[in-house]
Design a protein around this motif. Structure first.
Motif, PDB file in Angstrom:
ATOM      1  N   GLU A  63      27.719  32.799  44.277  1.00  0.00           N
ATOM      2  CA  GLU A  63      27.506  34.091  43.618  1.00  0.00           C
ATOM      3  C   GLU A  63      28.412  35.160  44.232  1.00  0.00           C
ATOM      4  N   ILE A  64      28.549  35.130  45.527  1.00  0.00           N
ATOM      5  CA  ILE A  64      29.395  36.100  46.220  1.00  0.00           C
ATOM      6  C   ILE A  64      30.858  35.906  45.822  1.00  0.00           C
ATOM      7  N   PHE A  65      31.303  34.655  45.786  1.00  0.00           N
ATOM      8  CA  PHE A  65      32.703  34.387  45.446  1.00  0.00           C
ATOM      9  C   PHE A  65      33.003  34.833  44.016  1.00  0.00           C
ATOM     10  N   LYS A  66      32.119  34.477  43.085  1.00  0.00           N
ATOM     11  CA  LYS A  66      32.332  34.881  41.690  1.00  0.00           C
ATOM     12  C   LYS A  66      32.356  36.392  41.554  1.00  0.00           C
ATOM     13  N   TYR A  67      31.442  37.063  42.237  1.00  0.00           N
ATOM     14  CA  TYR A  67      31.394  38.519  42.151  1.00  0.00           C
ATOM     15  C   TYR A  67      32.685  39.144  42.689  1.00  0.00           C
ATOM     16  N   LEU A  68      33.171  38.657  43.824  1.00  0.00           N
ATOM     17  CA  LEU A  68      34.387  39.227  44.417  1.00  0.00           C
ATOM     18  C   LEU A  68      35.608  38.956  43.552  1.00  0.00           C
ATOM     19  N   VAL A  69      35.654  37.788  42.902  1.00  0.00           N
ATOM     20  CA  VAL A  69      36.777  37.470  42.013  1.00  0.00           C
ATOM     21  C   VAL A  69      36.754  38.371  40.785  1.00  0.00           C
ATOM     22  N   ILE A  70      35.592  38.485  40.133  1.00  0.00           N
ATOM     23  CA  ILE A  70      35.475  39.330  38.942  1.00  0.00           C
ATOM     24  C   ILE A  70      35.770  40.785  39.288  1.00  0.00           C
ATOM     25  N   ASN A  71      35.213  41.249  40.378  1.00  0.00           N
ATOM     26  CA  ASN A  71      35.419  42.635  40.775  1.00  0.00           C
ATOM     27  C   ASN A  71      36.874  42.891  41.170  1.00  0.00           C
TER      28      ASN A  71
END
Length: 594
Positions: free
Chosen positions: A119-127
């Motif tokens: 979840e953290i990785f996806k959030y940082l990539v999208i952001n």
């Protein structure tokens, strides 16, 4: 005020439509308009028209009916603007199978943390694509997405980055397999280049770390880190590697090639690179391993001296009709080293070409430099010393005795002689290749693809804000650039799906950032208009390409871009207000289509 509007019904009967309105002025110095407070229907349809009009008059006379009916207050969380444009990028992310890869990796590592690294990785990539910023600032915006509440804690983000660093290489290999399945990938030849990213810190790290002072591409004195990047002929990133900032560009190619061929199981790789990576050691390494190259070659100085005679000899050139372009292709024999460091004779093709447009550009740049040099010779303000030069000085000595000469004076002057020599090379370029079956057009075609990697570096540094880097440990730096790498890949894949209509990454991000909505009480979703930037009228240039003029068109550029994105992802939803279940169906329809 009671408004009576005469309206013609379908049966031809004229009826009186009753509504209560109030006047308002939309902006200073604008003509007044009317808004409807309540509609009551047709007068002729009422059983008792007199009693009906009394009710209307009573409503109009009550001042409370002029107040805004909403009870929603600011800062209660009921009027928050949420972005749903991220769903288009998330669709690409999901198709790449990144979540499944991370889950599988952590399961093998027996991860037992109470936070979600996926979840953290996806959030940082999208952001990183939509709102690039430091990790701290990014986590502060985690409530800004429709239907997604990751509930991240900042300490967990930094803990997760240690794991991201560990699976960086494995994830890049996984992404390669996904791209081969989704799009197809031909790594017969790949483009390689190196750039660097700065850190806003005063001093470099100790030995063994990444943040070192080196030759900055942006002419900064801050510590930097070097990144080597391979991309395929579709412009999609293949792999990235990091090196300490004091590593020479030429020293990065060999370890990256070795790793790439081993991990990606490549039999032969043709490397396309600029002259910054063209060294004898690199050419030898490429040939020793059965690989090939198409690289540019310097023509000035000692290294290019061997080409001067053939370059300035007009015989043998092939020219176009208007004389603005000419080229000469010939086979060159040269000596290199084999794996045992013994000498061996090889052959390669050398393409020397001249372009009038490039010659005119070089001349203009040189004249600008001469103008600056002339001003510098008369104004010491242009000669401020920095860095190493601050503590160096020039002294005059006798060549024979070595005695320091006194009573001398150094006079600045413009070196017109050097300028004249440089002018001889205006417009000339040289490409060399190991591929003996390439003709002149093929050599230029292959090399011209190098602009895609230069554009990728520009996207990383501008749209994705990869620098300045806001993390400090080696693992966190590696995780940061892995996040940037995946974000770049997703944007490039979106462009690839658009085909000839591909938008720039900047316009894709701008349109998706404008896709916002509000969730109202009762399960309703209000979508903002996606727009806000006037488009320009387009016309065809000499090459037949559509380009912008300086004239505004009646269309909105962001709205047109968003329509193209919806078309690319197989959706067609433009409702301003909808039930939440209908909006959810639209969200689920978003899919990556090649």
């Amino acid at each position: 005020m009671i408004k009576r509007d005469k309206q013609k019904a379908r049966d031809g009967q004229v009826k009186t439509y009753i509504r209560v309105v109030e006047g308002y002025r939309p902006a200073p110095d604008q003509p007044p308009k009317q808004r409807t407070i309540k509609s009551f229907g047709y007068l002729e349809d009422q059983a008792d028209p007199i009693a009906f009009m009394r009710m209307v008059e009573a409503f109009d006379a009550n001042p409370e009916n002029r107040e805004h009916p909403s009870s929603v207050k600011m800062y209660t969380g009921e009027n928050i603007i949420q972005n749903y444009g991220y769903k288009f990028l998330e669709a690409v992310y999901q198709d790449l199978g990144i979540s499944e890869f991370i889950s599988s990796y952590l399961e093998k590592k027996r991860f037992r943390g109470d936070y979600s690294i996926e979840e953290i990785f996806k959030y940082l990539v999208i952001n990183r694509m939509l709102n690039p910023d430091s990790n701290r600032a990014s986590v502060q915006r985690q409530n800004a997405f429709y239907g997604w509440k990751p509930e991240l804690e900042l300490p967990d983000v930094y803990r997760a980055m240690d794991y991201m660093s560990d699976f960086s290489t494995a994830l890049q290999l996984h992404l390669d397999k996904s791209i081969k399945t989704m799009i197809g990938r031909d790594l017969k030849y790949a483009f390689y280049d190196v750039t660097n990213y700065f850190f806003e810190i005063d001093f470099p790290d100790a030995d063994g770390e990444l943040r070192k002072r080196g030759v900055s591409k942006e002419h900064r004195v801050d510590p930097i880190v070097q990144m080597g990047l391979f991309i395929d002929n579709n412009g999609l990133p293949v792999s990235m590697s990091l090196f300490p900032g004091n590593t020479s560009d030429t020293k990065t190619l060999q370890p990256v090639m070795k790793e790439l061929k081993k991990e990606y199981k490549l039999e032969k790789l043709i490397v396309v690179a600029d002259k910054g990576l063209n060294s004898s050691a690199n050419i030898d390494y490429i040939c020793q391993n059965g690989d090939g190259y198409v690289v540019s070659q310097v023509l000035r100085g000692t290294k290019g001296k061997r080409y001067h005679e053939v370059m300035f000899d007009e015989s043998g050139y092939v020219s176009n009709k208007d004389g603005t372009y000419k080229y000469k292709l010939f086979t060159e024999t040269y000596t290199g080293l084999n794996k045992d460091k013994g000498k061996e004779t090889r052959q390669r093709q050398t393409l020397i070409y001249w372009s009038k447009a490039e010659a005119d550009m070089s001349k203009r740049k040189r004249e600008e430099k001469l103008s600056l040099a002339d001003r510098a010779s008369r104004n010491n303000a242009y000669g401020i010393k920095k860095g190493v030069q601050e503590y160096t000085k020039e002294i005059l000595v006798d060549k024979e005795s070595g005695e320091i000469l006194d009573n001398t004076r150094k006079i600045s002057a413009v070196d017109y002689e050097k300028a004249e020599k440089d002018a001889m090379f205006d417009g000339y370029f040289c490409l060399i290749t190991s591929e003996m079956d390439y003709d002149a057009s093929k050599i230029r075609e292959v090399y011209s693809g190098l602009w895609k990697i230069e554009e990728s570096f520009r996207i990383l540094k501008s749209e994705l804000d990869a620098r300045p880097v806001h993390v400090s440990t080696k693992k966190h730096i590696q995780a940061h650039f892995l996040i940037c790498f995946v974000a770049l890949l997703i944007l490039r894949m979106t462009q690839h799906a658009m085909g000839k209509e591909a938008l720039s990454s900047e316009r894709i991000v701008r349109a998706l950032n404008a896709a916002n909505c509000k969730v109202k009480r009762g399960g309703y979703v209000d979508c903002d208009d996606v727009g806000g930037s006037m488009a320009f009228v387009k016309r065809k240039n000499k090459k037949g390409e559509l380009v912008d003029t300086l004239v505004f068109s009646p269309q909105d550029e962001i709205a047109q871009d968003y329509k193209l994105i919806q078309k690319t992802f197989g959706t067609d939803f433009y409702e301003v207000e909808s039930k939440q279940e209908a909006f959810t169906r639209f969200i689920k329809k978003i899919r990556y289509i090649v």
